[in-house]
Design an enzyme around this catalytic site. Structure first.
Site, mmCIF file in Angstrom:
data_model
loop_
_atom_site.group_PDB
_atom_site.id
_atom_site.type_symbol
_atom_site.label_atom_id
_atom_site.label_comp_id
_atom_site.label_asym_id
_atom_site.label_seq_id
_atom_site.Cartn_x
_atom_site.Cartn_y
_atom_site.Cartn_z
ATOM 1 N N SER A 1 0.794 -1.234 0.000
ATOM 2 C CA SER A 1 0.000 0.000 0.000
ATOM 3 C C SER A 1 0.823 1.279 0.000
ATOM 4 O O SER A 1 0.249 2.371 -0.033
ATOM 5 C CB SER A 1 -0.954 0.006 1.195
ATOM 6 O OG SER A 1 -2.062 -0.833 0.936
ATOM 7 N N LYS B 1 0.064 3.855 -2.634
ATOM 8 C CA LYS B 1 -0.919 4.929 -2.472
ATOM 9 C C LYS B 1 -0.256 6.303 -2.336
ATOM 10 O O LYS B 1 -0.903 7.332 -2.575
ATOM 11 C CB LYS B 1 -1.810 4.644 -1.266
ATOM 12 C CG LYS B 1 -2.713 3.427 -1.435
ATOM 13 C CD LYS B 1 -3.576 3.202 -0.199
ATOM 14 C CE LYS B 1 -4.539 2.034 -0.368
ATOM 15 N NZ LYS B 1 -3.864 0.720 -0.368
ATOM 16 N N SER C 1 -5.868 3.311 4.449
ATOM 17 C CA SER C 1 -5.307 2.460 3.397
ATOM 18 C C SER C 1 -6.407 1.730 2.628
ATOM 19 O O SER C 1 -6.303 0.529 2.335
ATOM 20 C CB SER C 1 -4.307 1.450 3.980
ATOM 21 O OG SER C 1 -3.421 1.001 2.961
#
Length: 490
Positions: free
Chosen positions: A132, A135, A323
């Site tokens: 993640s 991101k 997230s």
């Protein structure tokens, strides 16, 4: 006093310094002369091409020394004179903590935020699955392409047939079922409010009913699911088929953020809107035909009502704090739309890649299979992630600074809220601000910290191929970031 000075002067440490001082001064002089000379002789030494004679080098604004930094609440002002950690001392400290309990390995980079000087690198240019941490690239790209204060509107447009209305998705997947909540991010725009405004508009137009609800979710194109995602992850609710409108970021209940998600979030939102429209219409003497059909809104159709989302800045904060893969993928597609590209997975990855490139960050080895980090096909280096964090903290591009508050705070907020709570890592609590990343055998942490001397440092650490898995190696990352926070390292 003289006796104390005499004892100190006889200490072996002073004798050693006395012998080495001329060599140290000579080394400093050589470096001071060599660096400018290298830049004159070989412009490529700096990683940039030669500039025309007399012209300043084309350096992205965020790579220049920032004039100021608005720090999160609770952090003391930075000191321009704060010493930079010594690389060898820093490396000794971080290498002691950044290690796996089993198979796999960690890469990492630490930079001085002001100058970009790399203070620590362990295979920092190697491509890794970032989980993640992907991101962070998506957040930066969206803020640059769309703007932090932009909102996405969900509209109701008059249909081609008499009495028909078309619910049209505009990228807001944080819709609430009830009234709009101006102080919220999730549920900032509410379907009950949209239904009430729609009925009022229909009454003004003299529509008596019955009213037929249709759905236009054509803003996004291509497959609704990324082919590189694991079916097991989709089934578990890590993400879901993507649409340009949804309730609760494609969750059945905004308070329940785990478990399976709706597989047709757009139709779910449309049916919820139809139910609200039915309730409001009944009180106003307007009937609504049961059922919702998909149909494209007429290009010249009158906008009967609309509700705006929370700002992109607020959505990015939520995305980084929680997230949320679904929200990240939608933000990526909206970035593509803002850049005139298709609102598809390929459009999103191409748009984010282009924005990273335009930031001046080297894209060697950068591979993007998605924009949330759920795919194992992504490849990003710790150095690239560290540079993105540096771009966010620098302040040279105001739009990127909108992401600085979204980094979870160790021991306090978001995905770091339950970490840094034991004796070994609590030194980083409240100090480490970083985006987490976790897949089965992947763990990552990228963010920023003000060290014990008041120096702002940015960092990225990525572990791949880990056994006994990500959870078994989380402490290594937290220990390393805590060590960085407590570092004077001189």
């Amino acid at each position: 006093m003289k006796r104390m000075m005499s004892r100190a002067a006889r200490h072996p440490w002073f004798a050693t310094i006395g012998r080495q001082l001329p060599m140290v001064l000579l080394a400093i002089l050589i470096v001071a002369l060599a660096v400018p000379a290298a830049m004159l002789v070989a412009p490529a030494f700096t990683g940039r091409g030669a500039s025309p004679e007399g012209a300043a080098p084309a350096v992205p604004a965020w790579q220049q020394v920032p004039r100021d930094l608005s720090l999160p609440q609770g952090i003391s002002p930075l000191k321009d004179s704060a010493p930079v950690p010594w690389p060898d001392t820093l490396a000794a400290r971080l290498n002691a903590t950044l290690k796996t309990d089993g198979a796999g390995s960690f890469t990492g980079v630490v930079q001085d935020a002001a100058t970009g000087q790399v203070l620590f690198s362990r295979n920092g240019s190697d491509g890794r699955v970032p989980a993640s941490n992907m991101k962070l690239l998506t957040a930066a790209a969206a803020l640059r392409a769309i703007g932090p204060d932009q909102r996405f509107s969900t509209r109701v447009v008059a249909g081609a047939d008499e009495g028909s209305v078309v619910l049209t998705g505009g990228g807001d997947v944080l819709l609430g079922a009830g009234e709009s909540s101006p102080d919220a991010v999730m549920g900032h725009a509410g379907l009950a409010t949209l239904a009430r405004l729609t009925i009022a508009s229909l009454q003004e137009s003299g529509i008596k009913g019955p009213v037929q609800v249709r759905l236009d979710d054509s803003l996004f194109t291509g497959p609704a699911l990324n082919p590189t995602w694991s079916p097991e992850d989709v089934a578990a609710g890590e993400t879901a088929p993507l649409f340009p409108l949804a309730l609760n970021s494609a969750r059945y209940d905004p308070a329940v953020t785990t478990g399976p998600r709706p597989q047709d979030a757009a139709m779910g939102a449309a049916e919820a809107f139809s139910a609200q429209l039915t309730a409001v219409g009944a009180a106003a003497g307007l009937s609504v035909t049961p059922g919702v059909e998909r149909a494209k809104a007429p290009e010249s159709g009158k906008v009967l009502a609309e509700v705006p989302s929370a700002t992109l800045r607020q959505q990015v904060d939520l995305m980084l704090q929680t997230s949320d893969n679904y929200l990240a993928e939608v933000v990526g597609r909206m970035t593509a739309v803002a850049m005139g590209q298709p609102g598809s997975n390929d459009g999103a990855t191409a748009a984010v890649y282009k924005q990273v490139q335009d930031l001046g960050i080297p894209t060697d080895g950068l591979l993007m299979a998605d924009v949330s980090g759920l795919s194992l096909g992504n490849q990003v280096s710790a150095g690239q992630l560290s540079e993105v964090v540096r771009a966010v903290t620098s302040g040279a591009e105001p739009s990127l600074r909108a992401a600085i508050g979204g980094f979870p705070v160790a021991g306090l907020t978001g995905t770091l809220g339950s970490r840094y709570t034991d004796a070994s890592t609590e030194g980083g609590a409240g100090l480490v601000r970083a985006k987490t990343g976790t897949l089965n055998s992947v763990i990552a942490l990228s963010g920023y910290v003000v060290d014990a001397d008041g120096r702002l440092l940015v960092f990225s650490f990525i572990g791949n191929g880990l056994e006994p898995g990500a959870a078994g190696n989380r402490t290594a990352l937290d220990l390393t970031a805590s060590a960085l926070a407590s570092c004077g390292c001189r």
